[in-house]
Motif scaffolding. Sequence first.
Motif, mmCIF file in Angstrom:
data_model
loop_
_atom_site.group_PDB
_atom_site.id
_atom_site.type_symbol
_atom_site.label_atom_id
_atom_site.label_comp_id
_atom_site.label_asym_id
_atom_site.label_seq_id
_atom_site.Cartn_x
_atom_site.Cartn_y
_atom_site.Cartn_z
ATOM 1 N N SER A 21 -2.565 16.454 -8.976
ATOM 2 C CA SER A 21 -2.033 15.118 -8.697
ATOM 3 C C SER A 21 -1.428 15.002 -7.300
ATOM 4 C CB SER A 21 -0.979 14.740 -9.739
ATOM 5 O OG SER A 21 0.174 15.531 -9.562
ATOM 6 N N THR A 22 -1.428 16.102 -6.509
ATOM 7 C CA THR A 22 -0.929 15.968 -5.139
ATOM 8 C C THR A 22 -2.112 15.732 -4.212
ATOM 9 O OG1 THR A 22 -0.922 18.372 -5.049
ATOM 10 C CG2 THR A 22 1.202 17.316 -5.324
ATOM 11 N N ALA A 23 -2.370 14.458 -3.943
ATOM 12 C CA ALA A 23 -3.556 14.102 -3.171
ATOM 13 C C ALA A 23 -3.271 14.139 -1.671
ATOM 14 C CB ALA A 23 -4.021 12.709 -3.580
ATOM 15 N N LEU A 24 -4.348 13.963 -0.890
ATOM 16 C CA LEU A 24 -4.229 13.933 0.572
ATOM 17 C C LEU A 24 -4.347 12.491 1.063
ATOM 18 C CD1 LEU A 24 -6.632 16.890 1.364
ATOM 19 C CD2 LEU A 24 -4.137 16.922 1.566
ATOM 20 N N TYR A 25 -3.771 12.206 2.223
ATOM 21 C CA TYR A 25 -3.911 10.865 2.815
ATOM 22 C C TYR A 25 -5.336 10.673 3.304
ATOM 23 C CZ TYR A 25 1.091 10.359 2.520
ATOM 24 O OH TYR A 25 2.365 10.244 2.038
ATOM 25 N N PRO A 26 -6.014 9.639 2.835
ATOM 26 C CA PRO A 26 -7.444 9.513 3.115
ATOM 27 C C PRO A 26 -7.789 9.136 4.563
ATOM 28 C CG PRO A 26 -6.666 7.624 1.835
ATOM 29 C CD PRO A 26 -5.536 8.591 1.917
ATOM 30 N N LEU A 76 1.981 10.102 -3.121
ATOM 31 C CA LEU A 76 3.441 10.058 -3.218
ATOM 32 C C LEU A 76 3.971 11.379 -3.784
ATOM 33 C CD1 LEU A 76 5.850 8.204 -2.673
ATOM 34 C CD2 LEU A 76 5.779 7.533 -5.054
ATOM 35 N N ASN A 77 3.228 11.925 -4.755
ATOM 36 C CA ASN A 77 3.609 13.226 -5.313
ATOM 37 C C ASN A 77 3.660 14.282 -4.228
ATOM 38 O OD1 ASN A 77 4.257 13.238 -8.004
ATOM 39 N ND2 ASN A 77 2.122 13.001 -8.638
ATOM 40 N N THR A 78 2.655 14.268 -3.352
ATOM 41 C CA THR A 78 2.608 15.243 -2.266
ATOM 42 C C THR A 78 3.822 15.067 -1.361
ATOM 43 O OG1 THR A 78 0.249 14.745 -2.319
ATOM 44 C CG2 THR A 78 0.980 16.288 -0.661
ATOM 45 N N GLU A 121 0.459 4.543 -2.858
ATOM 46 C CA GLU A 121 0.552 6.008 -2.826
ATOM 47 C C GLU A 121 0.718 6.597 -4.219
ATOM 48 O OE1 GLU A 121 2.401 8.456 -0.110
ATOM 49 O OE2 GLU A 121 2.608 6.960 1.459
ATOM 50 N N LYS A 122 1.428 5.847 -5.076
ATOM 51 C CA LYS A 122 1.546 6.310 -6.461
ATOM 52 C C LYS A 122 0.161 6.386 -7.079
ATOM 53 C CE LYS A 122 5.783 4.089 -7.579
ATOM 54 N NZ LYS A 122 6.391 3.003 -8.334
ATOM 55 N N ASP A 126 0.817 -1.203 0.000
ATOM 56 C CA ASP A 126 0.000 0.000 0.000
ATOM 57 C C ASP A 126 0.856 1.260 0.000
ATOM 58 O OD1 ASP A 126 -2.765 1.015 0.245
ATOM 59 O OD2 ASP A 126 -1.899 2.004 1.984
ATOM 60 N N THR A 127 2.031 1.150 0.614
ATOM 61 C CA THR A 127 2.720 2.400 0.930
ATOM 62 C C THR A 127 3.335 3.110 -0.269
ATOM 63 O OG1 THR A 127 4.166 3.452 2.484
ATOM 64 C CG2 THR A 127 4.971 1.435 1.568
#
Lengths: 715, 300
Positions: B124-129, A251-253, A245-246, A240-241
């Motif tokens: 494309s910079t998402a947040l952790y859900p 992952l971009n963040t 995240e990709k 998952d990690t």
Amino acid sequence: MRFTAAVRAICALELRSLLRDPRTVLISIVLPVLLLPVLLVAINFVEDRRVEREETRIYRVAPAGTEGALAREVLDRVVERSATARSDGEGAAGGGGESRFRLMELEGSVEEAIEAERVDVVLEGLTSEEWEAWIAEDTARTRPDEFEGVRVLRVVYRANRTASREGAQALRAELFEVRDERRDAIVRGAGFPVPLERVAPLDTANVAPAEVVSGARLGRILTVLLLALVVLGGSIVATDTLAGEKERGTLNTLLTSAASRTEIVSGKLLAVMAVGLAIALVQVLNLWIYLGLGVIEAAEAYAIAVSPALALTLFVLYLPMVALTAGVLLLTSAYAGSYKEAQLYLTPVLLGLLVPTLVPILPDVSLESAIVLVPIANLSVAARDLMIGDVSFAWLAAAWLVTTLAALWVSRRTVHALEDEELVTGEAPSAAVVGGDALFRRRIVRWFVVFWAVKILIDFNLPFEDIRAVALVSVGIVFLAFPLLVVRRFGLDPVEAFALRRPRPGVWLGVAIGVPAGLIVAQSVFHLMNFVIPVPTELLESFGESLLPEDIPLWQLVVLLSVLPGITEELTFRGVLLHGLRRRFGPVALALVVGLIFGFFHFQIFRIPSTAAIGVMLTAVTLMTGSIFPAIVWHTLNNALAIWLGGIGFEPPGEFGLWAPLGAAGLALAFWIIWMNRTPYPDVGPPPGNTGWDPDPDQSERASRASVLKSTQME
Amino acid sequence: MIPPAPTPDHDRPRGAAGSAGERAGSGAGDAGAAGTLPVRTEALTKIYHDDGRGEVRAVDRVDLTCRRGEILGLLGANGAGKTTALRMLSTVLQPTGGRAWVMGHEVREEPERVRERLGFYSASTALYPKITPRETLRFFARVNRYPAERVEARVEELIDRFGIGDFADSRVEKLSSGMKQKVSIARTVAHDPPVLIFDEPTVALDVLNAIELRGIIGGLRDEGKAILFSTHIMSEAEQLCDRIAIIHQGKILATGTLDELREATGLHYLEEIFVHYAGVRDTDEATLEQMQPAEEAEGG
């Protein structure tokens, strides 16, 4: 690894996200915790039922045959003995003096009666002629001497019927007793002074303390069990990690935050390790609560007392293994484009990690050998030795260090993977748009992973006995269909994909020298591996027999095991695989990687190193000549030579160690000749523009560009 | 500042770059960078190799500057090289050639220092859900090395400022897209960076959310942030950006304020100006189609 605020924050984020996913917690922790006692109770229940049934079941037995009277007489005695024993209360279930055997009359033939379940076991009385005729049908048995005129009792049963199988077992035990009685009576009747059992009595003594025996038993399987649990636990986070995240875009963040790549990998590695360890510990603790505290009784053989000191030592010993496992899982996740893809890679990764943990099961593997240099395998052996209480600290420390270094190396690889733009952004030269070769190069690893799994399924489920049919399907059809499918699917140019180019004539001299030299080198590699992990001789012999049966003409073997693999395996490995990986590695790494993958497609583990060595040579030839034809000829001749030498039973004279330098020298000469006639494989190695760095751009070019701009700007 | 290329300040890599540059560089911990332009690139280049297309120059010798309290718009069609350029600035991609500085730190030499001074926002910079907005802000303040003792105060300040209070303790996965957008912006500025990059931020938003976002970005500019804003929507660039850089096929074709661009071309509408510079004629319909009017884009 430094525990910076970022490392701690990333690790905490992973753990928090995991704990907030109720399904994950349920499936990975709660369910196994609940299922284990259910499983243990079920095993005990089945075992109890079996024992109870054994004690209460009454077997129906019937006499038959020419010597039926003897059989009946013996059976009568068996029934009587059993009834006496049970009325004396020998059996735990008692039975009130009822015999475990009931005498029946046979109706119809022996086989019919058993099949129709009218009786469970038949005791057939045979004359010596009948018996002789019967054993004559079975070539594997030899007739004992001096059996003239002796009557024989034969127990007839059907192994697929539980009552029949168990009845036969019980009857045999009784028959031995009755035989002893009768022998004793005859011998004593003839004037022998003492009972027969007092003649040359025999006993055995095991001097190993009980905890060493169970320690050895547990020590052999402990690492396998632990590693499997760590992989299953750790993979929940690992897949998952990075891959997950990709897919989600987080992952971009993270990559645009100030956390360094090393911090990101460290934080995630800690989380994978923590979860893998936690789940393994939960399960071990769970097992210990049920078995150790006697909530459920364990099989006696595994009842072992692990002292807290030993448990702590094992924990420290296993830490680098857990770190390496977590690192491999994380690296796999980094290379996968999506969660699904990461899961796809999980099975081969798990198998790859489990193989070294099986080393302690092999006979006589000592930590004080080259095995200390093999990560995971060394700790598996160390753990076994530690549990027996027979280990030297220096070797233990060396094993620990080697696996720690391997874990660090894998972590570095993961950091590099996060610096790989194509892996991170997943969109670099827009392969999906370009399609064809670019897409093929991105997908080739995935295709080979699936192919490997499919190939295992096919090879282990082939319904043929005949080696010819096996070779035809496993080598001829499968290895031909795969590369053709790949070429068709990605619309590749077959000339490029299969490197169908003409090499220079001088190359053939190199190949001619290289074939015998390469075989010697590969054999040396096998000997070297045998030194590290000894392969049982029986295994080798049975493999040799299965591969080279005596009743198949030599020409057929040559066609099916030399020419066919020479062509199809080369199209697969030196064809599409090499073509697909050519941009990812430099030539040396490419030869090693393609060779190793080729090795892993030979599913007998002991064959992997030597076939990988041949694979490296074949890849090197293809890279130097830019052509698949030398590899095809080399591969074919190599196999033919091996078959021919095996066929004539060739044994190298003298120590094999003397041959290795000779082989190496021959191989060096062969490759020198090929190098002198080289026409290199095109486009090998990462494209120059993606790594090149031009800090000081050419001034004149900039000036010329500026003037072009001016002219378009129409001031 | 037209034409842009021949007069960059590359002769003085760290020196004064005019009056606007002197105002920049007051970001946290950047005493040494005072007087430097917050963002500066010099012949920044990214080349991909592709067997099908050969050498692809995604970004070709781009020179850009962005001052404090300024929004620099990167205007170009899809595939023009906007995202690649911004990703090089945020150190996710490595330049093939040229250099780039953020608050005086070079992207290849000090990538972590660059990212510390940068907030990056894109679709494309998402947040952790699985974590809450409060935890999200705390997490990003920490990984971006915001002083530990001030993290909690900063989180509260952001919650208050972006109106996150009502859902600060609900999980991100349960939020509406408008709420997520607020959290995302707060996340971008969690560590109070002097430079902000917004890469096509409105591309997936509805009209109201897009308007709100533009308002917030304008507010951040007024606080003195240096902002790079990429878009393919003409009206957005017109309304929001102080200066506009027109990028086409990896190259910057012109840079200037809207008035400067109008003056230089003698054309009024930005769309006309873009077409003029990009040399796009009616024949190149694909590029024109991508440069949609704002309403249409936001409606999608």
